[in-house]
Write a protein that holds these residues in place. Sequence first.
Motif, PDB file in Angstrom:
ATOM      1  N   TYR A 101       0.852  -1.180   0.000  1.00  0.00           N
ATOM      2  CA  TYR A 101       0.000   0.000   0.000  1.00  0.00           C
ATOM      3  C   TYR A 101       0.890   1.233   0.000  1.00  0.00           C
ATOM      4  O   TYR A 101       2.078   1.169   0.328  1.00  0.00           O
ATOM      5  N   SER A 102       0.337   2.352  -0.391  1.00  0.00           N
ATOM      6  CA  SER A 102       1.094   3.597  -0.447  1.00  0.00           C
ATOM      7  C   SER A 102       0.120   4.750  -0.260  1.00  0.00           C
ATOM      8  O   SER A 102      -1.056   4.544   0.012  1.00  0.00           O
ATOM      9  N   ASN A 103       0.617   5.980  -0.414  1.00  0.00           N
ATOM     10  CA  ASN A 103      -0.265   7.141  -0.289  1.00  0.00           C
ATOM     11  C   ASN A 103      -1.246   7.233  -1.447  1.00  0.00           C
ATOM     12  O   ASN A 103      -2.269   7.902  -1.359  1.00  0.00           O
ATOM     13  N   ASP A 154      -5.439   2.293  -0.513  1.00  0.00           N
ATOM     14  CA  ASP A 154      -4.402   3.279  -0.259  1.00  0.00           C
ATOM     15  C   ASP A 154      -4.124   3.295   1.248  1.00  0.00           C
ATOM     16  O   ASP A 154      -4.600   2.422   1.987  1.00  0.00           O
ATOM     17  N   LEU A 155      -3.364   4.267   1.702  1.00  0.00           N
ATOM     18  CA  LEU A 155      -2.951   4.310   3.110  1.00  0.00           C
ATOM     19  C   LEU A 155      -4.142   4.327   4.057  1.00  0.00           C
ATOM     20  O   LEU A 155      -4.130   3.674   5.097  1.00  0.00           O
TER      21      LEU A 155
END
Length: 436
Positions: free
Chosen positions: A40-42, A54-55
């Motif tokens: 996952y990421s921003n 997402d985050l």
Amino acid sequence: MMKIFFMMLMVIPICFFKKFWLLNQFVYLILYFMVLVMSYSNFFVKISYFTGLDLFSYNLVMLSFMISSLMVISMSGSHNLNFYFFVNLCLVFFLLMIFGSLNFLYMYISFEFVLVPLVVLILGWGYQPERLMAGLYLFFYTLMVSLPLLILILYLYNYSGCMFFDYMKNNSTFFLYHFIMMFVFMVKLPMYLVHFWLPKAHVQAPVSGSMILAGLMLKIGGYGLIRIMYMYEYMYINYSYIWYSLSLVGSILVSMICLIQGDIKSLIAYSSISHMGMVIMGLLTMKTWGLMGSYMLMLSHGFCSSAMFYMANLFYMRTGSRSFFVNKGLIVYMPSSSMFWFILCAFNMSCPPSMNFISELMILSSMLSFWINSFLYFIMISFFCACFSYYLYSYSQHGLFSNMYTFSMMNMLEYLCLTMHIAPLIFLPLMMLSFF
């Protein structure tokens, strides 16, 4: 993400197997670990068919699977279990659709559909006849604010030609847009003045209904506010002081209302409203620390409040009442539960080393940058929060017990459920670097 959804659809036949509640439990844990190993990421990842992570949605999806697996434990001895597992699966499916959706319309439809299994849960497994009125309150509060949002979504689609979160940008500062967008999520949180449905629904719901209401349903409102904050920041900048002021005063008043409650579940429900007021204030500051503090408070409140409702149900099953006047002297009657109750009451008033403590510090710093005099109100909120947490612990544990019994054991399942609620509150702050 679609593999998660399809796996959940394939689980439906398992719900109707006889004496297979343990298998149902394992399915949720397998889904939990499938999400755990996802990246996952921003920005959104794992995108497939208008769904992605997402985050913000990643941890809420994991929270959904964790709470739902603990709900299965809490209802292990209940009646009509097979249908209950099906209702629980529907709830988790729609919650995943809300948290994993990239499309505003998808999110809205799931937002409405999640109401149906929740009302079935309250009406089917609730305790008193008043559950009919509680279900009605929940249904009409949500319906009243959701219909204007549907009209607004259709208008916005006509205006922008797209329903994806990343493309829905609007520089308008028209207050009616903002009011309709915010109000639907404020009712779900709930904000003070539109909170009347929550204590009624909590008190009349079964233990699993209270757990999913406190653990997940209130988080839908916070998640929705985060999503629209990124889309309509001009409206937030212009009008956030209105909701900020209401939440600031409301959190103090609700904390004082907690001190006059005679029902354990009712007190815990009102304390949830007070904590959600702090989530609103952290989000409306539009600062990074406020956003992350509110997000972490949502996660920690999900575990802490869910565990407190579970403990209240343990007392109810043994004494036959939720009243403070009957549930006295439980440190003699159930000494093995006293430590868990103390830890949960301490974490509820944000004592270290819990995640509540770190998140409230972050919210305080963002509130000071928004309005310097906020600290006066924050001190009052913290003080009254400590007061009703002390009241909750001391009134139930100390005093003279009303029955003649002197000791009662808890079984291993109950210890497991409580430990699985408390462990994330302590260990998640140790992994805080993943939030930034």
